[in-house]
Scaffold this active site. Structure first.
Site: not given
Lengths: 178, 312, 552
Positions: C13, C60, C63, C67, C463, C487, C531, C534
């Site tokens: 995942e 997101c 964060c 944006h 970030r 990222s 972000c 992972c």
């Protein structure tokens, strides 16, 4: 029944430090913290505009001394002392946001258990409507007497403050620490 | 009003502050539209031992709903929710391995078959049989179908799980849709982008208190929270009636808190209780900050309510 | 060296995939791959540009706000409007609130557990923990009883079998170096922060309306005129700020220093370090187009770790390459002219294309962005607050400035930056009061649709360097919209020349004690604060075995 010296005592300065004399209670608390040492059962708190967030702190105390600006119709700088629940008819508490919050906070306390005994030590303000980080001259002059009033109150509770050997200076609206 | 001492003791034993707890119970009671005399009952329900089992699944989303939950209402809410509920599956709680997580999901679904509350966060991409969204090698579509089938009830949290959300906005490249539509299930939709966590908590408390899920509107949204339009309860409503409108950002009307209708506010189109409960523990809400409502709890609002700054 | 193909790759995942080769106990090669194509650019086309901040903000929820800010700056730029000073301060306060929420949350929730062994904390002596805490700083709630309570809570947690946020750990790993007492102290602070972050979020809501996904930014300024002019709002903001400052000064910074003291070799050997750094600048001190803006946290380009020669940022020199990404091949393009043509059948190929991220480059070079780049830029440009704090940290740890080029340096930079920003915010409130007293209460400037136009918005976010580019057509609709996010800079793939992306470069040389528990790799990946959820894949050359780990 705990003895007098075991009482948990809270000195709570409230008000908005950005609104000229509204911040006098906070200022007095910071001046006291900077210049005096207190017994371990005494806690001084800058309550500012925190309102409801203060319930926890209030409930942890047996005796609360609220330091604040007050409207009593006397000359600016006049000092007052009255128990919270028995505040004189002619004294109007201020009508700012933090006051409403403070009233609500006080009203909530009985829901949480036995509320502390509360006394208000106040000073008649000159200006609480305009932005300003400084007190008006007559209220500025009342800072020291108001500090003495708090000290006297504490002494009466068996918890006197002792002057620090090296008092710190109150440098900003948050007091000496930052 | 009197709370049973044992309720408060139990709450304190869990590390929850009494003051915060009472405040939360009070808010939940008012959100549910119950009389203040019900506060002790609500508090009791929130402190029960018998905890309903919850399986919590993540699909295509931005984590904003989870973020809303961890930081909103009262600081101790995460603990209350975790303590009130028996969370049998939550991806962020699972052990690292994908395989084991899959097994846990399968086990939980078998063990609590027909008894668990399924909570979904995120939309389901359905184009090409859902290949655009996979968890553990399985499409989100197939996982959602299986999980909803054996659930006592499915609660969708946020615009994405309810109606598809931002990824479903035109031209909807992955043909994403809400969990209910993708699986053909009737879901309880806690709409919003993100929704107010108090509405999620209140839905659960409703269930604990009355043993059933709340009544919903035609879009699956609980009526206690989404039964009235933002416009109806807006503190600026009086200005609307008086035709006092903000005409430009920061104008004299804006300084007086006039109505934002002419700036594109979608409050009249939008059902939600934001004006009553606000966000971040009542700190503020978009219209409070002078920003027009964008209608984020309405189905497919990215398309149906936009452009956001044009009047309705 | 043999290549190991991983297929299928979907057993894990997460949207970020890291592949590494390990030889002789060290990472010898690394690949960073984004596994999700979001397609927000496609959804934006044809829409009213004013809606872009709210759509892009949904990229997101962690964060949040950032944006919306980059987007509104691009829109301001496209219509060439200068925002009023009070609006600039309002944006700085909201954006600053995001930093002082996000950075401590990153350290405690996302990365501290890479250094702190939670299970070891069970063995700690609460009494010794209290004396350790008192020797390190003026920590709140640091009595014996406090630590005992945390430990009891932890014991119950572990006994229940549900580790909650402490799952995924490699407890007992040989490179966990902290004594049990330090671990217990860190766990206590982790729990403290979980509760405190709620208040940091309220700071944003005071002017932003709510958090996550605030809503106050508009082209030309902000909508929160009433809140910005309300003395009780401003005072409330200051009280939350004060509480966060106390945490940053008395808990966050001392904790970072305490952890760092056990890992000085990570700094000395530059483990996890990269070469080039880019900071767009942050917290504008005036209004104007990007080239004319001055920032509280300065903009700078630093090449080859040469902090003696910071260069100005020229947005024209930013390009994105797609040679190794799952897009149709084409030339390196400036985002203003960027195209997004995803391949229909992405196949992972170590020697070819392997990521949904494009590879952003500045002057053709890969650049690290984020707190380390931002702090290096401020240090190089001589910003006094940063210079003093970096100096104090280096002195405290007794390490040279070169130690900053490491995973540890990145972690310390994040804490330093948090303090520098938090300490400045009260001054912005005071500045706002000055403006209000002087009658300068405008919170939005007027503007007109200019017809076909282009604009860009660059700003540093928690970030790293975030850029939005908008192209509006004559009908005032979005013709093209491109986002180059932090990222993508940090975790992007190789380029046409085969230069590794920053995280790939940072990983090469990282020691790995046990490939079955790739703790050291995760430390470095986490230090970039990706972000995106992972996953890490470790290839063991001895057994040809591929191990997959979900890391967040």
């Amino acid at each position: 029944m705990s003895t007098v010296s075991e009482q948990r005592i809270l000195v709570l300065g409230v008000g908005n430090v950005l609104l000229t004399d509204e911040g006098v209670g906070v200022r007095v608390v910071h001046e006291l913290m900077a210049a005096y040492d207190f017994p371990p059962n005494v806690k001084l708190v800058d309550g500012g505009v925190l309102g409801l967030s203060l319930t926890g702190i209030l409930m942890e105390a047996d005796q609360v001394i609220i330091v604040d600006a007050v409207r009593g119709g006397e000359e600016p700088g006049t000092l007052y002392r009255f128990p919270w629940e028995a505040k004189p008819e002619h004294i109007q508490y201020k009508d700012s946001l933090h006051q409403i919050d403070l009233m609500e906070t006080m009203a909530m306390l009985p829901l949480l258990g036995q509320p502390p005994a509360m006394v208000v030590l106040g000073v008649e303000f000159g200006d609480i409507d305009n932005y300003g980080l400084e007190l008006t001259p007559s209220v500025e002059k009342a800072v020291r007497p108001l500090m003495d009033l708090v000290l006297k109150e504490l002494e009466g509770l068996g918890a006197p403050g002792a002057p620090k050997a090296q008092p710190q200076k109150v440098t900003n609206v948050f007091g000496h620490s930052s | 009003m009197e709370l049973k001492a044992e309720v408060l003791d139990k709450i304190e034993a869990k590390g929850v502050n009494r003051r915060e707890f009472i405040k939360l119970a009070t808010v939940v009671t008012s959100v549910l539209g119950l009389a203040p005399s019900m506060i002790p009952k609500v508090a009791e329900a929130m402190a029960v031992k018998q905890r309903p089992t919850v399986i919590w699944l993540h699909f295509a989303e931005c984590t904003g709903c989870s973020e809303a939950f961890i930081r909103a209402t009262y600081p101790w809410i995460d603990e209350i929710v975790l303590d009130v509920l028996n969370v049998a599956y939550h991806e962020t709680i699972m052990a690292p391995s994908g395989k084991n997580a899959e097994k846990s999901l399968h086990d939980a679904m078998t063990k609590y078959k027909g008894k668990y509350i399924l909570v979904c966060e995120g939309a389901i991409p359905t184009k090409n049989n859902g290949v655009y969204g996979k968890v553990g090698g399985r499409t989100m579509l197939s996982i959602a179908k299986e999980a909803t089938k054996s659930a006592l009830a499915t609660i969708c949290v946020g615009q994405c799980a309810c109606f598809g959300g931002v990824q479903a906005a035109k031209p909807n490249p992955t043909r994403a849709m809400g969990v209910g539509m993708a699986t053909g299930t009737k879901t309880i939709n806690i709409a919003g982008c993100p929704p107010n966590p108090i509405n999620m908590v209140s839905t659960v408390v409703h269930f604990l208190l009355l043993g059933k899920l709340p009544a919903v509107d035609s879009n699956g949204r609980p009526l206690f929270a989404y039964g009235q339009s933002i416009h109806d309860n807006c503190p600026r409503r009086g200005h609307y009636e008086n035709k006092e409108f903000v005409k430009k950002w920061g104008d004299a009307g804006a300084l007086k808190g006039y109505c934002l209708y002419e700036m594109g506010c979608k409050g009249p189109n939008t059902s939600n209780n934001c004006p009553l409960v606000k966000f971040n523990d009542g700190t503020n809400w978009p219209i409070g900050a002078g920003a027009p409502c964008i209608g984020c709890s309405e189905p497919n609002f990215w398309d149906t309510q936009s452009p956001f700054y044009e009047p309705i | 060296m043999a290549k190991y193909t991983i297929d299928p790759i979907t057993r894990i995942e997460g949207h970020l995939r890291i592949d590494v080769e390990i030889e002789g106990g060290k990472v010898t090669n690394a690949w960073s791959s984004a596994q999700l194509f979001r397609g927000l650019e496609i959804i934006l086309q044809g829409r009213d540009p004013r809606d872009a901040p709210w759509i892009t903000q949904r990229a997101c929820g962690v964060c949040t706000e950032v944006h919306a800010l980059a987007s509104i700056r691009a829109l301001d730029d496209a219509v060439r409007v200068n925002i009023p000073p009070l609006a600039r301060i309002a944006r700085n306060l909201v954006h600053g609130a995001q930093f002082i929420h996000d950075h401590p949350v990153h350290f405690y929730v996302l990365s501290a557990l890479d250094w702190v062994d939670v299970v070891s904390a069970l063995k700690a002596d609460p009494k010794k923990t209290a004396s350790l805490a008192n020797s390190l700083g003026d920590y709140p709630s640091s009595g014996v009883a406090d630590f005992k309570a945390v430990q009891d809570k932890l014991k119950t947690f572990v006994a229940s079998g549900q580790l909650g946020p402490f799952a995924n750990g490699y407890w007992g790993h040989p490179d966990y170096r902290l004594p049990p007492e330090a671990n217990l102290m860190a766990v206590a602070h982790y729990l403290m922060l979980l509760r405190l972050q709620v208040k940091a979020a309220r700071m944003m809501a005071l002017f932003g309306g709510k958090n996550p996904h605030m809503q106050t930014y508009v082209t030309g300024g902000v909508t929160c005129a009433q809140d910005m002019l309300d003395p009780d709002r401003l005072a409330e903001f200051l009280y939350y700020l004060k509480e966060m400052q106390a945490f940053i000064d008395n808990v966050y910074i001392p904790d970072v220093l305490a952890v760092a003291a056990f890992y000085k070799d990570w700094g000395a050997k530059n483990i996890g370090g990269t070469t080039n750094f880019l900071a767009y600048g942050n917290f504008p001190l005036n209004s104007g187009r990007y080239a004319d803006e001055k920032f509280f946290m300065p903009a700078a380009v630093i090449m080859n770790r040469n902090i003696g020669a910071p260069a100005a940022v020229n947005p024209e020199l930013i390009t994105e390459e797609v040679k190794r990404a799952w897009y149709k091949d084409g030339p390196a393009l400036n985002p203003a002219k960027g195209v997004t043509k995803p391949l229909g059948k992405p196949r992972y190929n170590y020697g070819g294309k392997y990521s949904w991220f494009k590879a952003p480059r500045y002057q053709g070079k890969p650049m690290e962005v984020g707190p380390l780049a931002q702090v290096l830029a401020a240090y190089a440009k001589g910003q006094p607050q940063t210079k003093a704090l970096v100096g104090a940290v280096l002195k405290h740890l007794n390490v040279p400035a070169s130690a900053l080029f490491s995973t540890l340096g990145r972690t310390a930079a994040r804490a330093i930056e948090t303090k520098v920003i938090a300490d400045q915010m009260a001054a912005w409130v005071t500045e706002a009061i000055g403006l209000i007293k002087a009658g300068k209460i405008e919170t939005a400037a007027e503007w007109k649709w200019p017809g076909e136009t282009m604009g860009f918005g660059l700003i540093d976010v928690p970030r790293g360097a975030l850029g939005h580019w908008v192209h509006q057509d004559a009908k005032n609709k979005i013709k093209n919209y491109q986002l180059v996010v932090p990222s993508t800079w940090n975790l992007g793939p190789r380029d046409a020349k085969g230069q590794l992306g920053p995280v790939e470069e940072a990983l090469v040389g990282t020691p790995v004690a046990d490939p079955k528990q790739p703790l050291e790799i995760i430390r470095t990946v986490h230090s970039f604060d990706p972000c995106i959820a992972c996953g890490v894949h470790v290839i063991d050359p001895d057994t040809n075995e591929v191990r997959k780990f979900k890391v967040c």
